[in-house]
Write a protein that holds these residues in place. Structure first.
Motif, PDB file in Angstrom:
ATOM      1  N   ARG A 153      48.533  22.656  38.826  1.00 30.55           N
ATOM      2  CA  ARG A 153      47.540  22.856  37.770  1.00 30.55           C
ATOM      3  C   ARG A 153      46.329  23.638  38.256  1.00 30.55           C
ATOM      4  NH1 ARG A 153      48.244  17.304  36.314  1.00 30.55           N
ATOM      5  NH2 ARG A 153      46.189  16.851  37.225  1.00 30.55           N
ATOM      6  N   TYR A 154      45.819  23.306  39.431  1.00 33.03           N
ATOM      7  CA  TYR A 154      44.599  23.959  39.908  1.00 33.03           C
ATOM      8  C   TYR A 154      44.799  25.455  40.146  1.00 33.03           C
ATOM      9  CZ  TYR A 154      40.469  25.031  42.658  1.00 33.03           C
ATOM     10  OH  TYR A 154      39.313  25.602  43.126  1.00 33.03           O
ATOM     11  N   PRO A 155      45.817  25.882  40.928  1.00 33.14           N
ATOM     12  CA  PRO A 155      45.976  27.333  41.109  1.00 33.14           C
ATOM     13  C   PRO A 155      46.313  28.071  39.820  1.00 33.14           C
ATOM     14  CG  PRO A 155      47.802  26.148  42.112  1.00 33.14           C
ATOM     15  CD  PRO A 155      46.782  25.124  41.735  1.00 33.14           C
ATOM     16  N   LEU A 156      47.079  27.425  38.925  1.00 31.64           N
ATOM     17  CA  LEU A 156      47.415  28.072  37.663  1.00 31.64           C
ATOM     18  C   LEU A 156      46.168  28.262  36.803  1.00 31.64           C
ATOM     19  CD1 LEU A 156      49.598  29.168  35.787  1.00 31.64           C
ATOM     20  CD2 LEU A 156      49.904  26.850  34.896  1.00 31.64           C
ATOM     21  N   ALA A 157      45.322  27.225  36.742  1.00 32.13           N
ATOM     22  CA  ALA A 157      44.072  27.337  35.983  1.00 32.13           C
ATOM     23  C   ALA A 157      43.138  28.355  36.614  1.00 32.13           C
ATOM     24  CB  ALA A 157      43.386  25.977  35.908  1.00 32.13           C
ATOM     25  N   LEU A 158      43.124  28.415  37.933  1.00 32.19           N
ATOM     26  CA  LEU A 158      42.271  29.365  38.639  1.00 32.19           C
ATOM     27  C   LEU A 158      42.678  30.803  38.335  1.00 32.19           C
ATOM     28  CD1 LEU A 158      39.968  29.559  40.737  1.00 32.19           C
ATOM     29  CD2 LEU A 158      41.725  29.567  42.516  1.00 32.19           C
ATOM     30  N   ILE A 159      43.976  31.077  38.370  1.00 26.41           N
ATOM     31  CA  ILE A 159      44.464  32.430  38.081  1.00 26.41           C
ATOM     32  C   ILE A 159      44.195  32.786  36.622  1.00 26.41           C
ATOM     33  CG2 ILE A 159      46.546  33.844  37.909  1.00 26.41           C
ATOM     34  CD1 ILE A 159      47.655  32.249  40.289  1.00 26.41           C
ATOM     35  N   THR A 160      44.411  31.818  35.722  1.00 23.67           N
ATOM     36  CA  THR A 160      44.183  32.069  34.294  1.00 23.67           C
ATOM     37  C   THR A 160      42.721  32.383  34.020  1.00 23.67           C
ATOM     38  OG1 THR A 160      45.993  30.579  33.730  1.00 23.67           O
ATOM     39  CG2 THR A 160      44.431  31.124  31.982  1.00 23.67           C
ATOM     40  N   MET A 161      41.810  31.571  34.582  1.00 23.90           N
ATOM     41  CA  MET A 161      40.383  31.794  34.363  1.00 23.90           C
ATOM     42  C   MET A 161      39.927  33.124  34.937  1.00 23.90           C
ATOM     43  SD  MET A 161      38.542  28.071  34.821  1.00 23.90           S
ATOM     44  CE  MET A 161      39.149  27.860  36.491  1.00 23.90           C
ATOM     45  N   SER A 162      40.456  33.493  36.102  1.00 23.47           N
ATOM     46  CA  SER A 162      40.071  34.771  36.712  1.00 23.47           C
ATOM     47  C   SER A 162      40.544  35.942  35.867  1.00 23.47           C
ATOM     48  CB  SER A 162      40.646  34.867  38.127  1.00 23.47           C
ATOM     49  OG  SER A 162      40.141  33.847  38.957  1.00 23.47           O
ATOM     50  N   CYS A 163      41.763  35.840  35.346  1.00 24.61           N
ATOM     51  CA  CYS A 163      42.293  36.925  34.501  1.00 24.61           C
ATOM     52  C   CYS A 163      41.490  37.049  33.206  1.00 24.61           C
ATOM     53  CB  CYS A 163      43.764  36.675  34.181  1.00 24.61           C
ATOM     54  SG  CYS A 163      44.882  36.813  35.586  1.00 24.61           S
ATOM     55  N   LEU A 164      41.190  35.923  32.565  1.00 28.51           N
ATOM     56  CA  LEU A 164      40.433  35.954  31.319  1.00 28.51           C
ATOM     57  C   LEU A 164      39.024  36.492  31.541  1.00 28.51           C
ATOM     58  CD1 LEU A 164      41.511  32.543  29.734  1.00 28.51           C
ATOM     59  CD2 LEU A 164      42.170  34.827  28.965  1.00 28.51           C
ATOM     60  N   SER A 165      38.364  36.050  32.605  1.00 30.77           N
ATOM     61  CA  SER A 165      37.003  36.511  32.878  1.00 30.77           C
ATOM     62  C   SER A 165      36.986  38.012  33.175  1.00 30.77           C
ATOM     63  CB  SER A 165      36.416  35.742  34.061  1.00 30.77           C
ATOM     64  OG  SER A 165      36.340  34.365  33.785  1.00 30.77           O
ATOM     65  N   ALA A 166      37.948  38.484  33.962  1.00 30.01           N
ATOM     66  CA  ALA A 166      38.010  39.908  34.275  1.00 30.01           C
ATOM     67  C   ALA A 166      38.243  40.737  33.025  1.00 30.01           C
ATOM     68  CB  ALA A 166      39.109  40.164  35.304  1.00 30.01           C
ATOM     69  N   MET A 167      39.099  40.248  32.135  1.00 27.69           N
ATOM     70  CA  MET A 167      39.395  40.970  30.895  1.00 27.69           C
ATOM     71  C   MET A 167      38.173  41.017  29.982  1.00 27.69           C
ATOM     72  SD  MET A 167      42.291  40.075  28.037  1.00 27.69           S
ATOM     73  CE  MET A 167      41.507  38.495  27.703  1.00 27.69           C
ATOM     74  N   ALA A 168      37.436  39.899  29.888  1.00 29.48           N
ATOM     75  CA  ALA A 168      36.304  39.829  28.976  1.00 29.48           C
ATOM     76  C   ALA A 168      35.108  40.631  29.468  1.00 29.48           C
ATOM     77  CB  ALA A 168      35.900  38.368  28.760  1.00 29.48           C
ATOM     78  N   THR A 169      34.897  40.664  30.769  1.00 27.62           N
ATOM     79  CA  THR A 169      33.717  41.347  31.309  1.00 27.62           C
ATOM     80  C   THR A 169      33.949  42.825  31.605  1.00 27.62           C
ATOM     81  OG1 THR A 169      34.332  40.624  33.551  1.00 27.62           O
ATOM     82  CG2 THR A 169      32.798  39.231  32.315  1.00 27.62           C
ATOM     83  N   ALA A 170      35.203  43.273  31.625  1.00 30.94           N
ATOM     84  CA  ALA A 170      35.493  44.671  31.981  1.00 30.94           C
ATOM     85  C   ALA A 170      34.778  45.679  31.069  1.00 30.94           C
ATOM     86  CB  ALA A 170      37.002  44.910  31.971  1.00 30.94           C
ATOM     87  N   PRO A 171      34.788  45.525  29.720  1.00 29.03           N
ATOM     88  CA  PRO A 171      34.086  46.515  28.887  1.00 29.03           C
ATOM     89  C   PRO A 171      32.583  46.565  29.157  1.00 29.03           C
ATOM     90  CG  PRO A 171      35.604  45.202  27.563  1.00 29.03           C
ATOM     91  CD  PRO A 171      35.511  44.534  28.894  1.00 29.03           C
ATOM     92  N   PHE A 172      31.968  45.411  29.400  1.00 26.57           N
ATOM     93  CA  PHE A 172      30.522  45.383  29.643  1.00 26.57           C
ATOM     94  C   PHE A 172      30.181  45.953  31.016  1.00 26.57           C
ATOM     95  CE2 PHE A 172      31.484  41.980  26.642  1.00 26.57           C
ATOM     96  CZ  PHE A 172      30.589  42.264  25.621  1.00 26.57           C
ATOM     97  N   ALA A 173      31.016  45.667  32.014  1.00 24.48           N
ATOM     98  CA  ALA A 173      30.792  46.251  33.337  1.00 24.48           C
ATOM     99  C   ALA A 173      30.952  47.766  33.290  1.00 24.48           C
ATOM    100  CB  ALA A 173      31.766  45.647  34.349  1.00 24.48           C
ATOM    101  N   ALA A 174      31.939  48.245  32.520  1.00 30.04           N
ATOM    102  CA  ALA A 174      32.132  49.686  32.388  1.00 30.04           C
ATOM    103  C   ALA A 174      30.960  50.330  31.655  1.00 30.04           C
ATOM    104  CB  ALA A 174      33.436  49.975  31.655  1.00 30.04           C
ATOM    105  N   GLN A 175      30.420  49.643  30.658  1.00 31.19           N
ATOM    106  CA  GLN A 175      29.307  50.198  29.891  1.00 31.19           C
ATOM    107  C   GLN A 175      28.048  50.314  30.731  1.00 31.19           C
ATOM    108  OE1 GLN A 175      29.171  51.553  26.951  1.00 31.19           O
ATOM    109  NE2 GLN A 175      26.953  51.843  26.960  1.00 31.19           N
TER     110      GLN A 175
END
Length: 311
Positions: free
Chosen positions: A88-110
């Motif tokens: 559960r822990y590594p799966l949740a960690l990978i999921t949270m990292s992927c979601l955070s990277a996806m959500a912040t990518a447009p703002f970081a690019a801007q």
């Protein structure tokens, strides 16, 4: 409250209000992790500092927090899958990292003209390092002062901070660590954010309209060309950078190291300073696609600039 964050005080302020609202919700036997609490935290910050809405720290923080809360709420509504905690822990960690990277990518690019693909892997390693080593030793450090053992705990915490620093420095040397991309632009960013908000505010099937809008914003970003120029409004002295015909970009005012980096990231070109003596009172700038522009440094150069175009 200790807050270690290199992206600005806005991140720390948002996390402070998130933590306060979560604690208050728990004390009142309410659900702590909800989008309502995220909105209340944003309202609390904007009530004191409305300009924070346009800062990179505010947008990055709330984009990552909102996507994680949305994921948590969607999981809470479904039947939980019973996994052993080792998985559960590594799966949740990978999921949270992927979601955070996806959500912040447009703002970081801007804001920075770059995305960090390796940040996903760095977060998967750095989050456990922070959560299981640095932060616990930081809490123990505050208590160890009472017993005179703070010097020992400080060494442990410093070692963790050094490990986190070297981890970030190691990933920064990887290829595409700072992948330069064209900023999405405020219109595409607005369409994407509006689409995500609609997808959460409305119920199905109307929520799909928001997803369509978010996809349209992504397409607008994908086909947005690299800008031909960047204008930095620093106080009363605007600083102009324009793309040149030789594949570089030229700055018509001395740029600080930070502004030069921002110009390179936004325009995907190296920056070359122009001798200002050659542009007194005006000079001619040649773009790569055959278009010319007159650069006027002083008001008396307007006449000379007009004559250059007449000839």
């Amino acid at each position: 409250m200790l807050c270690f964050d290199v992206r600005g005080a806005g991140q720390c302020a948002s996390r402070f209000w998130h933590a306060m609202l979560v604690v208050l919700a728990i004390l009142h036997d309410r659900v702590a992790l909800t989008l309502r609490n995220v909105c209340l935290a944003a309202f609390a910050i904007l009530a004191f500092n409305p300009v924070a809405l346009f800062t990179a720290s505010f947008q990055l923080s709330f984009a990552a927090t909102a996507i994680l809360v949305i994921w948590y709420e969607s999981r809470a509504r479904r039947e939980p899958v019973k996994w052993h905690w080792i998985f559960r822990y590594p799966l949740a960690l990978i999921t949270m990292s992927c979601l955070s990277a996806m959500a912040t990518a447009p703002f970081a690019a801007q804001h920075f003209g770059t995305v960090t693909p390796w940040g996903l892997v760095a977060n998967i390693i750095g989050i456990p390092l922070t959560g299981l080593w640095i932060m616990p030793t930081g809490m123990i450090l505050t208590i160890s002062v009472l017993f005179g053992l703070d010097w020992l705990v400080a060494l442990l915490m410093t070692a963790g901070l050094h490990a986190l620093y070297h981890l970030a420095d190691w990933f920064a040397g990887f290829p595409l660590a700072g992948w330069k991309v064209a900023p999405p632009g405020y219109i595409a960013l607005f369409v994407m954010v509006t689409g995500m908000m609609i997808s959460q505010l409305l119920t199905k099937p109307m929520a799909r309209i928001g997803l369509v809008l978010a996809a349209i914003g992504g397409v607008m970003w994908a086909f947005r060309p690299v800008p031909d120029g960047v204008l930095f409004a620093v106080g009363r002295t605007p600083q102009l950078v324009l793309a040149a015909h030789n594949g570089t970009a030229q700055s018509y005012k001395p740029l600080s190291v930070f502004l030069a980096l921002m110009a390179e990231l936004r325009m995907e070109k190296g920056i070359e300073p122009v001798d200002q003596a050659q542009c007194l009172p005006s000079c001619k700038h040649e773009f790569s696609h055959g278009i010319s522009a007159s650069i006027v440094m002083k008001a008396e150069g307007l006449t000379a600039a007009c004559k250059n175009f007449e000839t």
